[in-house]
Design a protein around this motif. Structure first.
Motif, PDB file in Angstrom:
ATOM      1  N   ASP A  19     -14.400  17.400  -3.887  1.00  0.00           N
ATOM      2  CA  ASP A  19     -14.901  18.443  -2.985  1.00  0.00           C
ATOM      3  C   ASP A  19     -14.613  18.051  -1.544  1.00  0.00           C
ATOM      4  O   ASP A  19     -15.265  17.173  -0.996  1.00  0.00           O
ATOM      5  N   GLU A  20     -13.667  18.704  -0.935  1.00  0.00           N
ATOM      6  CA  GLU A  20     -13.233  18.428   0.441  1.00  0.00           C
ATOM      7  C   GLU A  20     -13.035  16.946   0.700  1.00  0.00           C
ATOM      8  O   GLU A  20     -13.704  16.366   1.551  1.00  0.00           O
ATOM      9  N   SER A  66     -17.963  24.913  -3.414  1.00  0.00           N
ATOM     10  CA  SER A  66     -18.744  23.819  -3.999  1.00  0.00           C
ATOM     11  C   SER A  66     -19.539  24.309  -5.194  1.00  0.00           C
ATOM     12  O   SER A  66     -19.684  23.608  -6.197  1.00  0.00           O
ATOM     13  N   GLN A  87     -19.150  16.680  -1.994  1.00  0.00           N
ATOM     14  CA  GLN A  87     -18.829  16.962  -0.599  1.00  0.00           C
ATOM     15  C   GLN A  87     -19.528  15.971   0.332  1.00  0.00           C
ATOM     16  O   GLN A  87     -18.972  15.559   1.333  1.00  0.00           O
TER      17      GLN A  87
HETATM   18 MG   LIG Z   1     -18.617  23.104  -0.028  1.00  0.00          MG
END
Ligand SMILES: [Mg+2]
Ligand SMILES: Nc1ncnc2c1ncn2[C@@H]1O[C@H](COP(=O)(O)OP(=O)(O)OP(=O)(O)O)[C@@H](O)[C@H]1O
Lengths: 248, 371
Positions: A164-165, A43, A87
Motif C-alpha cells: 500500500d503506497e 486501501s 500504508q
Molecule cells: Mg490508502
C-alpha cells in the motif's frame, strides 16, 4: 486461470458505499497497480483482497477458489501465501526491525535462530536498511519504517505481495530502487505483486496491469496496462490522471 | 478603498442583471461579526460586486463557501465579479464536489430514540463481552492442547510487569488498609475492653475481602489499563491487522499471555497483600499496647486454611476479569489516540465494576455455603 479474481465487489462502511461492482482479474506474475484519487478506496480494496474486511456484496477468488466464503481454516491457507505492507508501515513497535522480520519466519518455519537472523538481515539489506537491524521502529524515520514494512512483507517469500503506497515518502532514488526490487521479486521468485501507488513514473516502469477507481462514479473506470490506458483509454478522466492532468 | 475599516458585510441584491451578492468591508479574523443583509437565498448568485471590499483573509472564502453550500440550486460555474485571487481560492474549494453521503449524519436525539440507542449499545456491549470471553476460552483450549503459541519472552515480560513490579504499590496500599482497619476496630472494641479482637478483625477482613479486592482494584488501574492502552495503540497502528495477515491469531498471541500472567500473579499478590495487611494491623495494635505475640496467637484462632483461601480463590476470577476487560477494550479500540484513551478509561471502569459484582456474587455464594 487468474491468480486473483474479483467479482461484483461492493465495499461499504455501514450505509456509505465506497465502491460498487468492481470486476477484475490479476494474472500470475502480474504487477498490478490500483490507482485512483486520494480517499477513493484503494486501501479499502486492499483490505478486502486480504480478508481484513468483508465485502458488502460480491466475492474475491484466489486461483478460482472462493476466498470470501471460505471457512477460517481454509482462509488461513490463503493468507499464508500473502505478504502485506500497510500504508502506515504497521511494524510491531515493541520489536526491533530485525525482530519484526524474524517473527513471521519463526512462526512458520523450523529454521534455527541464526538462520532466521541472517534472513532478516538480508531482507533489510534489500530495502537499503543494512545496519539498522537493532533499531526500534520509533527510532527510524517514516520512510525507513515503510521500507522495513516492505522487508517484512517479503519475509516469507510470499506468493502474492500487497503493497500500500510503498513509495510515498521515499526519495526518488529509494523509490527507484524499490521499483527494481519489485521487478526482481517477480522475476526471481515469480511473485504476483499488487501495488497501490500514485507515482506515475513508477506505474509506467513496473506495472503491466491496473485498475482505476473513480471517486465520482464510485466504481472502476478502466482496467488494463497503464501505458496503453494513458493513450487509448476511452475514459477521459483516466487519460487525464495518467498524464498528470494534461489532457492529451 | 473607502471602507477599509468597516465591518464585513454581505448583502444580497436583486438587480436587473439578476441576483448580486455584494461583499464589502474588511474581513479579518479579529473583525466584528458579518453583517448579513437580504436574507437567505435559494439561488446561486448571478454576479458578485466587490468594489467596496477591503483586505480579507481566509474568513471571507470560508464564509462564501459556507453560504454557497447552503444553496440548493447549484451551478458548476462561479459567477463573475470576484477579485482574481479570491476567485481562484473559491474555484479550488469548489473543485471537488462535496461527498454528501460521506458526511457524518447527526440525527437529533429525542428522549425515546436515545433511550433506544443506549439499549442497543448496552446489548451490543454484553454481546461483545460474551464473544470475547468465548474466544478467550477457545484460545485457552488451543494453548492447553499445544496448538497455539506466543513468544515466551513476551510472556516473561508481562509476568514481570504484573508481578514483581506491582509489589511496591500493593505493599503500600495493603499496609495502610491493615493499619486503618486496626485503628477503626480498636476504637470500637476498646469500648468493650476487647482490644485483643482487633487481630480477628484485621485477619478475617484481609484474608476474606480486603486483600483480594484491594489488589484487584490496584491491578485494574495499573495492569488492566496498561493492557488496554498497549493493545489499543497496536490496533490503532494496524499492528493487530499485521499479525492477522501473518497468520497469527491475535487472541493466542496477545490476549492469552496477558490473561495467563494475570491469573497466575493475582493469587500470589493477594497472599502477599494479606500478609502485609495483617502486619500493618499488628503494628498498630502494638502501639496500642497489644504485644505482637498475643496478636499472633489471637490471629491463629480466627483464620484457618479454609477462610484464608477464600480471598485467594476469588483473586483468580478477579485476575481473569481484569485481563479480559483490559484486552477487550484494547482490541476493539478505534484507530486514533482518542480511542486509545477511551479504551483505557472504559477498561478500568469495566474491570472495577466486574470485580465488585463478582465479589457480591461470591459473598452470596459463601453465605449460602456457610463458609
Ligand atoms: Mg490508502
Ligand atoms: N473505518 C472507516 N469508517 C468509515 N469510513 C471509512 C473508514 N476507513 C475508510 N473510510 C472511508 O473510505 C474511503 C476510502 O478510504 P481509503 O483509506 O480506502 O482511501 P485510499 O484510496 O486508500 O486513499 P489514500 O490514497 O489517501 O490512501 C474514504 O472516503 C474514507 O472516508
Amino acid at each position: 486461470m487468474a491468480k486473483v479474481s474479483v467479482r461484483d465487489l461492493t465495499m461499504a462502511f455501514g450505509s456509505y458505499v465506497v465502491m460498487r461492482d468492481l470486476n477484475f482479474d490479476i494474472s500470475e506474475r502480474d504487477i498490478f497497480v490500483i490507482m485512483g484519487g486520494s480517499g477513493c478506496g484503494k486501501s479499502t480494496l486492499l483490505r478486502h483482497l486480504i480478508g481484513l474486511k468483508e465485502p458488502a456484496s460480491g466475492r474475491v477468488l484466489y486461483d478460482g477458489e472462493d476466498f470470501t466464503s471460505a471457512e477460517p481454516d481454509q482462509r488461513e491457507r490463503f493468507i499464508r501465501r500473502f505478504g502485506v505492507m500497510y500504508q502506515s508501515g504497521a511494524l510491531w513497535t515493541s520489536l526491533t526491525l530485525a525482530e519484526n522480520i524474524a517473527l513471521p519466519i519463526e512462526q512458520h518455519t523450523e529454521l534455527p535462530a541464526k538462520d532466521v537472523r541472517e534472513l532478516a538481515v538480508y531482507k533489510l539489506a534489500l530495502v537499503g536498511l543494512s545496519g539498522y537491524e537493532d533499531y526500534y521502529p520509533a527510532q527510524v524515520s517514516g520512510g525507513m519504517n515503510k521500507r522495513a514494512g516492505i522487508a517484512r512483507a517479503m519475509a516469507l517469500d510470499p506468493d502474492i505481495l500487497f503493497l500500500d503506497e510503498p513509495s510515498a515518502g521515499l526519495d526518488p532514488l529509494s523509490s527507484r530502487r524499490l521499483d527494481e526490487l519489485i521487478l526482481q521479486l517477480r522475476d526471481t521468485l515469480g511473485s504476483t505483486v499488487v501495488v497501490v501507488t500514485h507515482e506515475l513514473a513508477s506505474i509506467f516502469a513496473i506495472a503491466n496491469n491496473s485498475i482505476f477507481l473513480n471517486t465520482v462514479t464510485r466504481t472502476q473506470s478502466a482496467t488494463g496496462d497503464p501505458k496503453w490506458l494513458r493513450d487509448h483509454s476511452d475514459n477521459s478522466m483516466v487519460r487525464e490522471f495518467l498524464n498528470r492532468g494534461a489532457t492529451p | 478603498m473607502s471602507n477599509e475599516d468597516s465591518s464585513p458585510t454581505a448583502s444580497w441584491r436583486q438587480e436587473e442583471g439578476g441576483l448580486v451578492l455584494v461583499l464589502s468591508g474588511r474581513w479579518h479574523r479579529g473583525s466584528r461579526p458579518v453583517n448579513e443583509e437580504g436574507g437567505r437565498q435559494t439561488k446561486w448568485p448571478d454576479s458578485f460586486e466587490t468594489s467596496e471590499l477591503g483586505e480579507f483573509d481566509s474568513t471571507l472564502p470560508a464564509y462564501l463557501l459556507g453560504r454557497l453550500r447552503e444553496i440548493e440550486q447549484r451551478e458548476s460555474q462561479l459567477a463573475a465579479g470576484l477579485p482574481e485571487n479570491l476567485q481562484a481560492l473559491m474555484e479550488l474549494a469548489l473543485g471537488v464536489p462535496e461527498q454528501s453521503d460521506a458526511k457524518v449524519s447527526e440525527e437529533a436525539a429525542t428522549g425515546l430514540s436515545s433511550l433506544g440507542k443506549a439499549t442497543t449499545h448496552a446489548w451490543e456491549a454484553v454481546g461483545s463481552v460474551v464473544e470475547f470471553t468465548g474466544q478467550t476460552v477457545l484460545s485457552f483450549g488451543r494453548f492447553v492442547t499445544g496448538r497455539s503459541s506466543f513468544r515466551s519472552r513476551d510472556f516473561w515480560l508481562i509476568l514481570q510487569g504484573c508481578g514483581v513490579q506491582a509489589l511496591p504499590i500493593v505493599a503500600l496500599i495493603s499496609l495502610l488498609i491493615g493499619m486503618i482497619l486496626a485503628f477503626v476496630g480498636n476504637i470500637q472494641l476498646a469500648n468493650f475492653g476487647a482490644d485483643l479482637y482487633v487481630a480477628d478483625l484485621v485477619g478475617l477482613a484481609m484474608v476474606r475481602e480486603m486483600g483480594a479486592v484491594m489488589t484487584a482494584i490496584i491491578m485494574s488501574g495499573r495492569t488492566g489499563a496498561a493492557f488496554a492502552a498497549s493493545l489499543g495503540s497496536m490496533s490503532a497502528n494496524q499492528e493487530i491487522d499485521a499479525l492477522r495477515t501473518f497468520g497469527f491469531n491475535p487472541f493466542d498471541f496477545l490476549v492469552l499471555p496477558r490473561l495467563l500472567a494475570l491469573v497466575l500473579m493475582m493469587p500470589l499478590l493477594t497472599i502477599f497483600s494479606n500478609i502485609i495487611g495483617i502486619f500493618g494491623g499488628m503494628l498498630v495494635a502494638w502501639t496500642l499496647h497489644t504485644p505482637p505475640e498475643l496478636f499472633y496467637a489471637e490471629l491463629l484462632t480466627a483464620i484457618n486454611p479454609t477462610n484464608s483461601s477464600l480471598g485467594v480463590f476469588k483473586s483468580v476470577f478477579f485476575g481473569a476479569a481484569i485481563a479480559v476487560s483490559g484486552c477487550l477494550q484494547g482490541m476493539k479500540a478505534g484507530n486514533s489516540s482518542v480511542a486509545v484513551g477511551d479504551a483505557t478509561t472504559r477498561s478500568v471502569v469495566a474491570s472495577i465494576t466486574s470485580i465488585v459484582v463478582l465479589d457480591s456474587m461470591f459473598a452470596i455464594a459463601f453465605t449460602i455455603l456457610d463458609i
